[in-house]
Design a protein around this motif. Structure first.
Motif, short mmCIF file in Angstrom:
data_model
loop_
_atom_site.label_atom_id
_atom_site.label_comp_id
_atom_site.label_asym_id
_atom_site.label_seq_id
_atom_site.Cartn_x
_atom_site.Cartn_y
_atom_site.Cartn_z
N ALA A 152 0.82 -1.21 0.00
CA ALA A 152 0.00 0.00 0.00
C ALA A 152 0.85 1.26 0.00
CB ALA A 152 -0.94 -0.02 1.21
N VAL A 153 1.87 1.29 0.86
CA VAL A 153 2.71 2.48 0.95
C VAL A 153 3.52 2.67 -0.33
CG1 VAL A 153 4.67 3.49 2.18
CG2 VAL A 153 2.79 2.50 3.46
N SER A 154 4.06 1.58 -0.87
CA SER A 154 4.86 1.73 -2.09
C SER A 154 4.00 2.15 -3.28
CB SER A 154 5.61 0.44 -2.40
OG SER A 154 4.71 -0.60 -2.70
N SER A 155 2.75 1.73 -3.31
CA SER A 155 1.89 2.17 -4.42
C SER A 155 1.55 3.64 -4.29
CB SER A 155 0.62 1.33 -4.48
OG SER A 155 -0.14 1.51 -3.30
N ILE A 156 1.34 4.11 -3.06
CA ILE A 156 1.09 5.55 -2.87
C ILE A 156 2.34 6.35 -3.19
CG2 ILE A 156 0.59 7.30 -1.12
CD1 ILE A 156 -1.29 5.21 0.17
N MET A 157 3.48 5.86 -2.74
CA MET A 157 4.74 6.57 -3.03
C MET A 157 5.03 6.59 -4.52
SD MET A 157 5.89 7.69 -0.16
CE MET A 157 7.63 7.98 -0.33
N MET A 158 4.65 5.52 -5.22
CA MET A 158 4.91 5.45 -6.65
C MET A 158 4.15 6.54 -7.41
SD MET A 158 3.88 2.52 -9.36
CE MET A 158 2.18 2.92 -9.11
N ILE A 159 2.91 6.77 -7.05
CA ILE A 159 2.13 7.74 -7.81
C ILE A 159 2.33 9.17 -7.34
CG2 ILE A 159 0.39 6.07 -8.49
CD1 ILE A 159 -1.42 7.20 -6.33
N THR A 160 2.98 9.38 -6.20
CA THR A 160 3.17 10.74 -5.70
C THR A 160 4.57 11.29 -5.96
OG1 THR A 160 3.74 9.91 -3.50
CG2 THR A 160 1.43 10.49 -3.91
N ARG A 161 5.49 10.50 -6.50
CA ARG A 161 6.86 10.98 -6.75
C ARG A 161 6.92 11.74 -8.07
NH1 ARG A 161 8.28 11.53 -2.19
NH2 ARG A 161 6.12 11.12 -1.89
N ARG A 162 7.72 12.78 -8.09
CA ARG A 162 7.91 13.54 -9.32
C ARG A 162 8.97 12.90 -10.20
NH1 ARG A 162 7.18 19.84 -8.56
NH2 ARG A 162 5.35 19.76 -7.22
N ASN A 163 9.92 12.23 -9.60
CA ASN A 163 11.01 11.60 -10.34
C ASN A 163 10.53 10.23 -10.86
OD1 ASN A 163 13.35 10.46 -11.27
ND2 ASN A 163 14.59 11.27 -9.60
N ALA A 164 10.61 10.03 -12.17
CA ALA A 164 10.10 8.79 -12.78
C ALA A 164 10.92 7.57 -12.36
CB ALA A 164 10.10 8.92 -14.29
N VAL A 165 12.21 7.73 -12.14
CA VAL A 165 13.05 6.60 -11.73
C VAL A 165 12.66 6.14 -10.32
CG1 VAL A 165 15.40 5.86 -11.26
CG2 VAL A 165 14.93 7.28 -13.22
N ILE A 166 12.45 7.07 -9.44
CA ILE A 166 12.05 6.72 -8.07
C ILE A 166 10.67 6.06 -8.09
CG2 ILE A 166 11.57 7.65 -5.77
CD1 ILE A 166 14.52 7.71 -6.54
N SER A 167 9.77 6.55 -8.92
CA SER A 167 8.46 5.91 -9.06
C SER A 167 8.58 4.47 -9.54
CB SER A 167 7.58 6.70 -10.03
OG SER A 167 7.23 7.94 -9.50
N ALA A 168 9.46 4.25 -10.51
CA ALA A 168 9.66 2.89 -11.02
C ALA A 168 10.25 1.98 -9.94
CB ALA A 168 10.56 2.91 -12.24
N LEU A 169 11.13 2.51 -9.11
CA LEU A 169 11.70 1.71 -8.02
C LEU A 169 10.64 1.36 -6.98
CD1 LEU A 169 15.18 3.41 -7.64
CD2 LEU A 169 14.65 1.19 -8.66
N PHE A 170 9.74 2.29 -6.69
CA PHE A 170 8.64 1.98 -5.78
C PHE A 170 7.71 0.93 -6.39
CE2 PHE A 170 9.52 5.99 -3.43
CZ PHE A 170 9.65 5.40 -2.18
N LEU A 171 7.54 0.95 -7.72
CA LEU A 171 6.73 -0.06 -8.39
C LEU A 171 7.39 -1.44 -8.26
CD1 LEU A 171 4.21 -0.65 -10.03
CD2 LEU A 171 5.50 -0.11 -12.09
N ILE A 172 8.70 -1.49 -8.37
CA ILE A 172 9.41 -2.76 -8.18
C ILE A 172 9.20 -3.27 -6.75
CG2 ILE A 172 11.70 -3.82 -8.05
CD1 ILE A 172 12.51 -2.03 -10.38
#
Length: 169
Positions: free
Chosen positions: A14-34
């Motif tokens: 849950a936290v990683s999915s929220i962090m994924m969609i709220t990050r401005r940096n696309a690389v950090i979002s992709a890492l949260f998706l992983i």
């Protein structure tokens, strides 16, 4: 123990999915998706779906996310090199998470033992999630839908090749 693992993995997902969609940096979002994919694979393991958990890691976290990260890095290479040099806390956080995961794996290898006193229902659910049982069901009871899916994929591939050939001629 299973309830505690479920709560931890559900919170991570849950936290990683929220962090994924709220990050401005696309690389950090992709890492949260992983991270989300790994948490989902852990939830699949709790459901005794070993094949789906392994497929989740290999296909999604492995192949598809490497492709995503490769494309993201190709598109915006100027700002990504500064991530760890500007944010020292992020670097230490990544090192801490790595040590935590290593300790978990070491504990499982050293102290984890297969449960020999499990109930027959639990043992049956473990057997259902194996590759052998999935293959047996797929090639016996579901052979017709499996063949139809194969022919549909073949037809789609041939259609894509014909359309691509017309476009370039």
């Amino acid at each position: 123990m299973e309830l505690a693992l479920f709560i931890i993995l559900a919170l991570i997902a849950a936290v990683s999915s929220i962090m994924m969609i709220t990050r401005r940096n696309a690389v950090i979002s992709a890492l949260f998706l992983i991270l989300n994919f790994f948490a989902l694979a852990g939830l699949y393991l709790l459901l005794n779906a070993q094949f789906i958990a392994v497929a989740q890691i290999i296909v999604y976290a492995g192949a598809i996310m490497v492709l995503f990260l490769f494309v993201i890095m190709l598109l915006r290479t100027d700002s990504e090199a500064k991530i760890f040099s500007e944010k020292k806390l992020l670097k230490y956080f990544a090192i801490g998470i790595s040590i935590f995961v290593f300790l978990q794996v070491a504990y499982i290898i050293l102290y984890g033992a297969p449960s020999r006193n499990a109930s027959p229902d639990v043992m049956k659910s473990v057997e259902i999630g194996t590759i052998q049982s999935i293959g047996r069901e797929l090639y016996t009871n579901y052979i017709i839908p499996f063949e139809v899916a194969g022919f549909l994929l073949l037809a789609a591939t041939i259609g894509a090749l014909i359309l691509a050939k017309r476009k370039f001629e």
